[in-house]
Design a protein around this motif. Structure first.
Motif, PDB file in Angstrom:
ATOM      1  N   GLY A   1      35.605  40.367  43.878  1.00 37.43           N
ATOM      2  CA  GLY A   1      35.343  39.054  43.322  1.00 37.43           C
ATOM      3  C   GLY A   1      36.438  38.070  43.704  1.00 37.43           C
ATOM      4  O   GLY A   1      37.443  38.443  44.317  1.00 37.43           O
ATOM      5  N   PRO A   2      36.293  36.807  43.339  1.00 37.50           N
ATOM      6  CA  PRO A   2      37.284  35.790  43.683  1.00 37.50           C
ATOM      7  C   PRO A   2      38.580  35.983  42.897  1.00 37.50           C
ATOM      8  O   PRO A   2      38.582  36.457  41.761  1.00 37.50           O
ATOM      9  N   ALA A   3      39.701  35.627  43.523  1.00 35.06           N
ATOM     10  CA  ALA A   3      41.007  35.712  42.873  1.00 35.06           C
ATOM     11  C   ALA A   3      41.335  34.414  42.144  1.00 35.06           C
ATOM     12  O   ALA A   3      40.927  33.326  42.577  1.00 35.06           O
ATOM     13  N   LYS A   4      42.073  34.544  41.049  1.00 30.13           N
ATOM     14  CA  LYS A   4      42.475  33.367  40.284  1.00 30.13           C
ATOM     15  C   LYS A   4      43.795  33.644  39.580  1.00 30.13           C
ATOM     16  O   LYS A   4      44.016  34.729  39.055  1.00 30.13           O
ATOM     17  N   ASP A   5      44.689  32.634  39.568  1.00 27.00           N
ATOM     18  CA  ASP A   5      45.951  32.754  38.847  1.00 27.00           C
ATOM     19  C   ASP A   5      45.718  32.419  37.380  1.00 27.00           C
ATOM     20  O   ASP A   5      45.129  31.385  37.044  1.00 27.00           O
ATOM     21  N   LEU A   6      46.178  33.302  36.509  1.00 30.05           N
ATOM     22  CA  LEU A   6      46.061  33.101  35.068  1.00 30.05           C
ATOM     23  C   LEU A   6      47.436  33.116  34.414  1.00 30.05           C
ATOM     24  O   LEU A   6      48.356  33.771  34.906  1.00 30.05           O
ATOM     25  N   SER A   7      47.563  32.421  33.308  1.00 29.39           N
ATOM     26  CA  SER A   7      48.811  32.440  32.527  1.00 29.39           C
ATOM     27  C   SER A   7      48.847  33.716  31.700  1.00 29.39           C
ATOM     28  O   SER A   7      48.761  33.715  30.472  1.00 29.39           O
ATOM     29  N   CYS A   8      48.980  34.837  32.415  1.00 28.31           N
ATOM     30  CA  CYS A   8      48.931  36.151  31.770  1.00 28.31           C
ATOM     31  C   CYS A   8      49.487  37.186  32.721  1.00 28.31           C
ATOM     32  O   CYS A   8      48.916  37.422  33.795  1.00 28.31           O
ATOM     33  N   SER A   9      50.595  37.799  32.347  1.00 30.19           N
ATOM     34  CA  SER A   9      51.132  38.924  33.099  1.00 30.19           C
ATOM     35  C   SER A   9      50.748  40.192  32.337  1.00 30.19           C
ATOM     36  O   SER A   9      50.900  40.231  31.106  1.00 30.19           O
TER      37      SER A   9
END
Length: 221
Positions: A211-219
């Motif tokens: 699926g597509p990649a996305k940066d999230l505010s979550c480590s």
């Protein structure tokens, strides 16, 4: 007559000696062949290449592993998040019908953009029918992955897995699998989902669909 018997006996003895000599020669030749073959086999065993190292496992187990954004991975480590999605050069050979099309059904797995809800990263994965006569249901396995980098490079590391057995094609509640992973902090990190679909009682030539990649505010925790 005695001389005749003696001559006959001498011939028998000479014949026996010749047979014994031939047998001895065969034994010696066989022994030499084995001596020559063994070093060759040992030499072949010595030059046999060792299995390649699992770089992804090295990255995931590295104490210095860092979860990073897609931009950071590309800029600092030369990682290409879309490498698997780059189309191959146009083939110059005759087009061959894909194996799965021979079975009268075209399908694929899909994952939407990862998102954060209640301090958890998650993604939806499902399967879609592109054409043909397909089974009514399939089992969908979805992995939620975060992008990690170390001295060995970067890789997508599975954080959670969810399975939806016997679901119909299409998205929506009751048709998708949704893995979740708690956030350790709100550091920006690259996430993606990937999907494997096994149609019910049907031949499965596919592997994973990314699926597509996305940066999230979550480590990941």
């Amino acid at each position: 007559m005695a001389e005749s018997y003696a001559a006959g006996g001498l011939h028998l003895k000479n014949g026996q000696k010749m047979r014994n000599a031939k047998m001895l020669g065969l034994v010696v030749a066989s022994a030499l062949a084995m001596m020559l073959a063994v070093p060759g086999a040992a030499s072949a065993a010595q030059v046999e290449p060792a299995p390649p190292a699992d770089v992804a496992a090295q990255i995931a187990s590295d104490p210095e592993l860092r979860y990073v954004t897609v931009v950071e991975a590309e800029a600092l480590y030369g990682f290409d998040a879309d490498a698997e999605d780059v189309p191959e050069p146009a083939a110059t050979e005759p087009v061959v019908t894909p194996l799965w099309s021979w079975w009268g059904c075209d399908w694929r797995g899909k994952a939407d953009y990862p998102h954060v809800t209640k301090n958890e990263a998650s993604v939806h994965g499902y399967w879609v029918k592109d054409g043909g006569d397909c089974p009514a249901t399939g089992t969908v396995t979805v992995e939620l992955q975060a992008l990690g980098c170390s001295q060995f490079g970067c890789t997508w590391i599975t954080q959670a897995t969810d399975v939806a057995p016997g679901v119909k094609p299409g998205s929506g509640t009751g048709r998708w699998a949704t893995p979740h992973k708690a956030c350790a902090n709100n550091n920006l990190t690259g996430w993606r989902g990937r999907v494997d679909t096994a149609l019910t009682d049907f031949y499965d030539p596919f592997g994973w669909d990314d699926g597509p990649a996305k940066d999230l505010s979550c480590s990941p925790a």
